[in-house]
Design a protein around this motif. Structure first.
Motif, PDB file in Angstrom:
ATOM      1  N   ILE A 127       0.989  14.826   0.149  1.00  0.00           N
ATOM      2  CA  ILE A 127       0.845  13.725  -0.868  1.00  0.00           C
ATOM      3  C   ILE A 127       0.564  12.452  -0.101  1.00  0.00           C
ATOM      4  O   ILE A 127      -0.391  11.737  -0.675  1.00  0.00           O
ATOM      5  CB  ILE A 127       1.905  13.501  -1.906  1.00  0.00           C
ATOM      6  N   ASP A 128       1.104  12.182   1.158  1.00  0.00           N
ATOM      7  CA  ASP A 128       0.748  10.949   1.920  1.00  0.00           C
ATOM      8  C   ASP A 128      -0.608  10.769   2.487  1.00  0.00           C
ATOM      9  O   ASP A 128      -0.976   9.851   3.070  1.00  0.00           O
ATOM     10  CB  ASP A 128       1.992  10.727   2.879  1.00  0.00           C
ATOM     11  N   ARG A 129      -1.466  11.993   2.436  1.00  0.00           N
ATOM     12  CA  ARG A 129      -2.685  11.943   3.050  1.00  0.00           C
ATOM     13  C   ARG A 129      -3.729  12.184   2.036  1.00  0.00           C
ATOM     14  O   ARG A 129      -4.932  12.359   2.423  1.00  0.00           O
ATOM     15  CB  ARG A 129      -2.708  13.286   3.985  1.00  0.00           C
ATOM     16  N   VAL A 130      -3.349  12.260   0.945  1.00  0.00           N
ATOM     17  CA  VAL A 130      -4.391  12.253  -0.047  1.00  0.00           C
ATOM     18  C   VAL A 130      -5.235  11.126  -0.526  1.00  0.00           C
ATOM     19  O   VAL A 130      -4.897  10.085  -0.233  1.00  0.00           O
ATOM     20  CB  VAL A 130      -4.275  13.064  -1.514  1.00  0.00           C
ATOM     21  N   VAL A 131      -6.498  11.235  -1.007  1.00  0.00           N
ATOM     22  CA  VAL A 131      -7.039  10.004  -1.466  1.00  0.00           C
ATOM     23  C   VAL A 131      -6.259   9.142  -2.477  1.00  0.00           C
ATOM     24  O   VAL A 131      -5.699   9.930  -3.486  1.00  0.00           O
ATOM     25  CB  VAL A 131      -8.341  10.193  -2.367  1.00  0.00           C
ATOM     26  N   SER A 132      -5.981   8.151  -2.329  1.00  0.00           N
ATOM     27  CA  SER A 132      -4.901   7.108  -3.086  1.00  0.00           C
ATOM     28  C   SER A 132      -5.135   7.496  -4.661  1.00  0.00           C
ATOM     29  O   SER A 132      -4.064   7.676  -5.290  1.00  0.00           O
ATOM     30  CB  SER A 132      -5.080   5.542  -2.666  1.00  0.00           C
ATOM     31  N   PHE A 191      -5.816  10.036  -6.060  1.00  0.00           N
ATOM     32  CA  PHE A 191      -5.647  11.269  -6.344  1.00  0.00           C
ATOM     33  C   PHE A 191      -4.206  11.558  -6.329  1.00  0.00           C
ATOM     34  O   PHE A 191      -3.638  12.776  -6.215  1.00  0.00           O
ATOM     35  CB  PHE A 191      -6.374  12.311  -5.488  1.00  0.00           C
ATOM     36  N   THR A 192      -3.271  10.549  -5.961  1.00  0.00           N
ATOM     37  CA  THR A 192      -1.956  10.766  -5.807  1.00  0.00           C
ATOM     38  C   THR A 192      -1.034  11.343  -6.673  1.00  0.00           C
ATOM     39  O   THR A 192      -0.424  12.386  -6.505  1.00  0.00           O
ATOM     40  CB  THR A 192      -1.229   9.398  -5.371  1.00  0.00           C
ATOM     41  N   ALA A 193      -1.220  10.978  -7.878  1.00  0.00           N
ATOM     42  CA  ALA A 193      -0.497  11.516  -9.142  1.00  0.00           C
ATOM     43  C   ALA A 193      -1.006  12.729  -9.130  1.00  0.00           C
ATOM     44  O   ALA A 193      -0.533  14.048  -9.662  1.00  0.00           O
ATOM     45  CB  ALA A 193      -0.643  10.695 -10.226  1.00  0.00           C
ATOM     46  N   TYR A 221       5.072   2.291   1.615  1.00  0.00           N
ATOM     47  CA  TYR A 221       4.912   3.643   1.243  1.00  0.00           C
ATOM     48  C   TYR A 221       5.030   3.856  -0.371  1.00  0.00           C
ATOM     49  O   TYR A 221       4.852   4.767  -1.000  1.00  0.00           O
ATOM     50  CB  TYR A 221       5.789   4.670   1.894  1.00  0.00           C
ATOM     51  N   SER A 222       5.255   2.745  -0.991  1.00  0.00           N
ATOM     52  CA  SER A 222       5.749   2.663  -2.462  1.00  0.00           C
ATOM     53  C   SER A 222       4.682   3.335  -3.247  1.00  0.00           C
ATOM     54  O   SER A 222       4.952   3.700  -4.338  1.00  0.00           O
ATOM     55  CB  SER A 222       6.069   1.352  -2.950  1.00  0.00           C
ATOM     56  N   ALA A 223       3.253   3.228  -2.858  1.00  0.00           N
ATOM     57  CA  ALA A 223       2.220   3.641  -3.591  1.00  0.00           C
ATOM     58  C   ALA A 223       2.339   5.366  -3.748  1.00  0.00           C
ATOM     59  O   ALA A 223       2.332   5.891  -4.781  1.00  0.00           O
ATOM     60  CB  ALA A 223       0.939   3.474  -2.905  1.00  0.00           C
ATOM     61  N   VAL A 224       2.753   5.888  -2.462  1.00  0.00           N
ATOM     62  CA  VAL A 224       2.899   7.536  -2.749  1.00  0.00           C
ATOM     63  C   VAL A 224       4.195   7.956  -3.505  1.00  0.00           C
ATOM     64  O   VAL A 224       3.907   8.703  -4.356  1.00  0.00           O
ATOM     65  CB  VAL A 224       3.130   7.922  -1.328  1.00  0.00           C
ATOM     66  N   GLY A 249       3.009   7.386  -7.337  1.00  0.00           N
ATOM     67  CA  GLY A 249       1.963   8.432  -7.727  1.00  0.00           C
ATOM     68  C   GLY A 249       2.876   9.552  -8.086  1.00  0.00           C
ATOM     69  O   GLY A 249       2.418  10.355  -9.084  1.00  0.00           O
TER      70      GLY A 249
END
Lengths: 339, 339
Positions: A196-201, A203-205, A235-238, A241
């Protein structure tokens, strides 16, 4: 499957992935490769995981004994060390697959790619997300399974370990439980998953939802491996998501005993536990009714069992819910409120 | 710079990027390309933006009049329409640069790449993030500038427009203000920026921080263009990363009058305004003291000025802070609490 795990000069203390695989994988580990400790055994260092001999390198193993070589360490920056090249080369010569979670993608290494093609073996860079990911539809809660997500007060507090332990203990108690792996170690253990930490932002969820939709009707419980922390400066975005993509029924709040500031971001103090509970639940609420129902405390930095017990009791009392160090004291109390 | 904007068959209603550039860019728009409306003028449709003639295609323009062609529309899916190929080809033949925010990267199109090389012009795919992005350090608040971030109750409520209007009005009032663009239209208008929704998820906050560190000591105010919404089932990760990466001093809560459910995710109701205020502030708090101090209401779906005025007044009263529709009623009240 029979696997070898490369962990040169880092085993066991700095070989998180190797240890995770030794602890949780169904695969048989035929050797750990660590030139510093060759001749000893895993059990000389770590008592409670799958045992295996420690060897100098792939050349010490017979080709027919190994199906895959896993890179079980990750230097800062995620690069590939030149001194590992000989082992990867030998593995591919043997016809072994190679599985890596490094940022440096081995399948794009010309020598390795050529050797893999020649010997008909697969190089799997688990940190490379699949190309068909897309945005979340907001429907993960429609699967049959109950969804349980580990969330944390910080990075590296034990979310992966807790997810693995809970799923294993639930299975041992007769339940049909699976793990949804979201990071490199979890993916290596489970043999599948989206990093998940490498996907396009955007597409996180969606990358979490996709996995839940794939597995959610096959099991009664899904334990989703959380990442990061909702208050982490980087890292809060990940984390956010995953929280919204998973649409979890229940959350387990993971914490590292004694941790007071964000790891690596020491100017940021951890807020108190009630702030975390409110934040996770209130942030989830408009998307899903996710409730924190249990706590998991990592007491690995406390030598004394009595001190660990005390820390766990205090954590449970602060949270007002059952808590445990699942490695040290088991997960019984947690499973009681989770299943 | 003199630019042409491609907006075939979509101008003006579904040409958000074209309209944004016409409204806010410092570049001179020499023509909008729309074969459906050729011969008319921008001002025949939209009164309050830069005027320009509407033409059939690039071939109607003289090579020396155009420095760059912008793709000003984005079909669902972000693909490239075959019927636009002739215009891009002509632009490159003229020696014009081509700027695109499509998911389909024009610089990877063999014909266009060859033409660009031949004519020594640049193809800029603004949706392609730079390769040197990394994780946030959590230091955006160390720049000299005051940081003002637009946040929203949903996608497509006007965050980009509000950021642009506030920055422009602040400059007109004599302040040194700049925009930090985070989406394709903002990037096209400003001529630089990171497309936050396309970066690696782990770098979401870092990609915002990097821009703030680059510009933060050159200006007194930075208006950071927000994205998505913190309660969006699919896009909240991007919103959360921007919130923590920007470490904003002040937030402006943007809302679309009458919107009651998440656009495109109609089973999710918008929570009430006080929930948004608490969520944004409480989520930001462990990383930065970011306070919502003003509201921006998009009343473009209300024909009647009196009704719009009433909606804005109600929004201000619900929030307990100054609010405006910055397009309809200006930004004076907002700037008073922001600067």
């Amino acid at each position: 499957m029979q696997i070898a795990i490369l962990a040169h000069e880092e085993f066991p203390g700095r070989a998180k992935t190797a240890l995770g695989v030794l602890r949780y994988s169904d695969d048989e580990v035929v050797a750990v490769l660590d030139r510093d400790n060759a001749g000893q055994r895993v059990s000389d260092f770590v008592p409670d995981v799958q045992d295996a001999p420690i060897r100098e390198g792939m050349a010490d193993l017979a080709a027919e004994d190994v199906d895959a070589l896993l890179i079980g360490i990750a230097p800062i920056g995620g690069g590939f060390e030149a001194s590992w090249r000989e082992d990867v080369r030998t593995a591919l010569d043997y016809g072994c697959d190679v599985v890596s979670g490094l940022h440096y993608f081995l399948e794009e290494d010309e020598e390795f790619a050529a050797l893999a093609a020649e010997n008909d073996c697969e190089i799997r860079d688990v940190r490379k997300p699949p190309e068909d990911l897309t945005v979340s539809q907001g429907i993960a809660d429609q699967v049959d399974a109950e969804i349980i997500l580990t969330v944390g007060t910080d990075c590296s507090v034990g979310k992966m370990t807790v997810s693995m332990e809970l799923a294993r203990d639930a299975r041992e108690a007769g339940h049909d439980a699976a793990v949804i792996p979201t990071g490199q170690t979890g993916i290596m253990i489970e043999g599948w998953g989206n990093p998940i930490d490498r996907v396009v932002s955007d597409f996180t969820a969606g990358a979490v939802e996709e996995m839940i939709l794939e597995k959610g009707d096959e099991h009664d419980y899904l334990f989703v491996e959380g990442q990061g922390s909702i208050v982490h400066p980087a890292y809060s975005a990940v984390t956010c998501g995953i929280l919204h993509g998973a649409m979890a029924d229940k959350l387990v709040l993971c914490h590292d005993a004694g941790r007071e500031v964000i790891h690596g971001y020491e100017s940021f103090a951890l807020p108190d536990l009630s702030t975390y509970v409110d934040l996770y639940e209130n942030l989830a609420a408009p998307v899903a009714d996710s409730e924190i129902v249990a706590g998991a405390l990592n007491t690995s930095n406390l030598d004394d069992d009595a001190a660990a017990r005390e820390a766990v009791d205090e954590y449970a009392s602060d949270l007002g819910m059952p808590a445990s160090d699942v490695i040290r004291f088991g997960s019984e109390d947690l499973l009681e409120v989770l299943l």
